[in-house]
Design a protein around this motif. Sequence first.
Motif, PDB file in Angstrom:
ATOM      1  N   ILE A 181      -4.742   0.552  -6.963  1.00  0.00           N
ATOM      2  CA  ILE A 181      -4.232   1.906  -7.089  1.00  0.00           C
ATOM      3  C   ILE A 181      -2.706   1.832  -7.074  1.00  0.00           C
ATOM      4  O   ILE A 181      -2.114   0.888  -6.549  1.00  0.00           O
ATOM      5  CB  ILE A 181      -4.766   2.847  -5.992  1.00  0.00           C
ATOM      6  N   ASP A 182      -2.061   2.835  -7.666  1.00  0.00           N
ATOM      7  CA  ASP A 182      -0.624   2.749  -7.914  1.00  0.00           C
ATOM      8  C   ASP A 182       0.231   3.585  -6.984  1.00  0.00           C
ATOM      9  O   ASP A 182       1.436   3.348  -6.866  1.00  0.00           O
ATOM     10  CB  ASP A 182      -0.347   3.158  -9.368  1.00  0.00           C
ATOM     11  N   TYR A 183      -0.365   4.575  -6.331  1.00  0.00           N
ATOM     12  CA  TYR A 183       0.403   5.411  -5.418  1.00  0.00           C
ATOM     13  C   TYR A 183      -0.570   6.071  -4.446  1.00  0.00           C
ATOM     14  O   TYR A 183      -1.661   6.488  -4.839  1.00  0.00           O
ATOM     15  CB  TYR A 183       1.183   6.489  -6.175  1.00  0.00           C
ATOM     16  N   VAL A 184      -0.153   6.152  -3.183  1.00  0.00           N
ATOM     17  CA  VAL A 184      -0.957   6.839  -2.171  1.00  0.00           C
ATOM     18  C   VAL A 184      -0.076   7.862  -1.463  1.00  0.00           C
ATOM     19  O   VAL A 184       1.008   7.521  -0.969  1.00  0.00           O
ATOM     20  CB  VAL A 184      -1.548   5.863  -1.136  1.00  0.00           C
ATOM     21  N   PHE A 185      -0.549   9.091  -1.432  1.00  0.00           N
ATOM     22  CA  PHE A 185       0.143  10.156  -0.700  1.00  0.00           C
ATOM     23  C   PHE A 185      -0.677  10.538   0.524  1.00  0.00           C
ATOM     24  O   PHE A 185      -1.867  10.829   0.425  1.00  0.00           O
ATOM     25  CB  PHE A 185       0.338  11.388  -1.577  1.00  0.00           C
ATOM     26  N   HIS A 186      -0.031  10.531   1.690  1.00  0.00           N
ATOM     27  CA  HIS A 186      -0.632  11.036   2.921  1.00  0.00           C
ATOM     28  C   HIS A 186       0.210  12.195   3.440  1.00  0.00           C
ATOM     29  O   HIS A 186       1.430  12.042   3.607  1.00  0.00           O
ATOM     30  CB  HIS A 186      -0.675   9.947   4.010  1.00  0.00           C
ATOM     31  N   PRO A 187      -0.378  13.340   3.702  1.00  0.00           N
ATOM     32  CA  PRO A 187       0.397  14.435   4.287  1.00  0.00           C
ATOM     33  C   PRO A 187       0.798  14.119   5.722  1.00  0.00           C
ATOM     34  O   PRO A 187       0.151  13.313   6.396  1.00  0.00           O
ATOM     35  CB  PRO A 187      -0.577  15.621   4.236  1.00  0.00           C
ATOM     36  N   ASN A 188       1.845  14.760   6.159  1.00  0.00           N
ATOM     37  CA  ASN A 188       2.253  14.671   7.562  1.00  0.00           C
ATOM     38  C   ASN A 188       1.126  15.241   8.422  1.00  0.00           C
ATOM     39  O   ASN A 188       0.702  16.381   8.217  1.00  0.00           O
ATOM     40  CB  ASN A 188       3.542  15.476   7.759  1.00  0.00           C
ATOM     41  N   LEU A 222      -5.846  -1.504  -1.002  1.00  0.00           N
ATOM     42  CA  LEU A 222      -6.015  -1.368  -2.454  1.00  0.00           C
ATOM     43  C   LEU A 222      -4.678  -1.186  -3.156  1.00  0.00           C
ATOM     44  O   LEU A 222      -4.482  -1.649  -4.280  1.00  0.00           O
ATOM     45  CB  LEU A 222      -6.941  -0.184  -2.762  1.00  0.00           C
ATOM     46  N   PHE A 223      -3.741  -0.511  -2.490  1.00  0.00           N
ATOM     47  CA  PHE A 223      -2.394  -0.369  -3.048  1.00  0.00           C
ATOM     48  C   PHE A 223      -1.689  -1.722  -3.121  1.00  0.00           C
ATOM     49  O   PHE A 223      -1.061  -2.064  -4.134  1.00  0.00           O
ATOM     50  CB  PHE A 223      -1.585   0.610  -2.204  1.00  0.00           C
ATOM     51  N   GLU A 224      -1.815  -2.498  -2.072  1.00  0.00           N
ATOM     52  CA  GLU A 224      -1.172  -3.811  -2.051  1.00  0.00           C
ATOM     53  C   GLU A 224      -1.770  -4.742  -3.094  1.00  0.00           C
ATOM     54  O   GLU A 224      -1.074  -5.613  -3.639  1.00  0.00           O
ATOM     55  CB  GLU A 224      -1.274  -4.414  -0.654  1.00  0.00           C
ATOM     56  N   LYS A 225      -3.054  -4.544  -3.405  1.00  0.00           N
ATOM     57  CA  LYS A 225      -3.715  -5.340  -4.448  1.00  0.00           C
ATOM     58  C   LYS A 225      -3.455  -4.799  -5.851  1.00  0.00           C
ATOM     59  O   LYS A 225      -3.911  -5.388  -6.832  1.00  0.00           O
ATOM     60  CB  LYS A 225      -5.227  -5.367  -4.195  1.00  0.00           C
ATOM     61  N   LYS A 226      -2.752  -3.658  -5.919  1.00  0.00           N
ATOM     62  CA  LYS A 226      -2.418  -2.991  -7.183  1.00  0.00           C
ATOM     63  C   LYS A 226      -3.634  -2.409  -7.904  1.00  0.00           C
ATOM     64  O   LYS A 226      -3.588  -2.142  -9.101  1.00  0.00           O
ATOM     65  CB  LYS A 226      -1.641  -3.931  -8.125  1.00  0.00           C
TER      66      LYS A 226
END
Length: 240
Positions: free
Chosen positions: A69-76, A63-67
Amino acid sequence: MKIGIQILAYNCVSTFKKLIKPWVKLKDKYDIKIWVGSGQFKEYAELGYENLNHSTEVLLLDLFEKKDIDYVFHPNKNHLLTDAKTRNECIPWMIANDIDLMIQVDADEFYSSREAINLIKFVKDNPDHTCYNTIFKNVIGDGIVEDWSRFSAGWIKKHGGIKSYYFDMHWWFNDNFDYRSQGVKEIPKQLVNPYHYTWTNGDNTTGPSHIKDKIRYQQKIYAAGCGFEWDEVNNKIKRK
């Protein structure tokens, strides 16, 4: 007016596209950007729960690559975060993107296109409040629906600007005002009344694999415990 949508998305691969669809459709019309935080909460791991997020992470990358969504955060994965600390990660991004209004949508809250439009229009027409509550259709058990009012949107440049989340979904401003303390406006439910799936017997759309694990999580993080319990005899959720 720039709008930032904040979404926490964990173990929700089968329903996430439906959840974001109305907001994605409005991105260009209302200058919307979508930030997603996705990871197992620290307490889930402490309780011994399996990390169920891989498929969701794959979907979010697409979905990010398709724009969409604009930002994805994943915790360590070796340094997991609490709910509040996960949400904290959106604040620098919201500030950097000059966001005026933050709308908070969790992965169990489903707005129709009409409701998404009505929420934005209502806030624009009533700008003198700090934050806004949505009345949800809270689905309990096998389909009991009750009204449940919860924060859904707030102006994050007021009172010195948003500072940080301090517990769960609750945050304060840089001038030390709690987001609720300077005026909450409830959006009429005839305009906005989305479905919320957290306390169902088997229809939850995010979180641990079983509602019993959600109950244990709340017992761990809330001083008052959880208002629900699992009925082992009848195999269903019930109020305490």
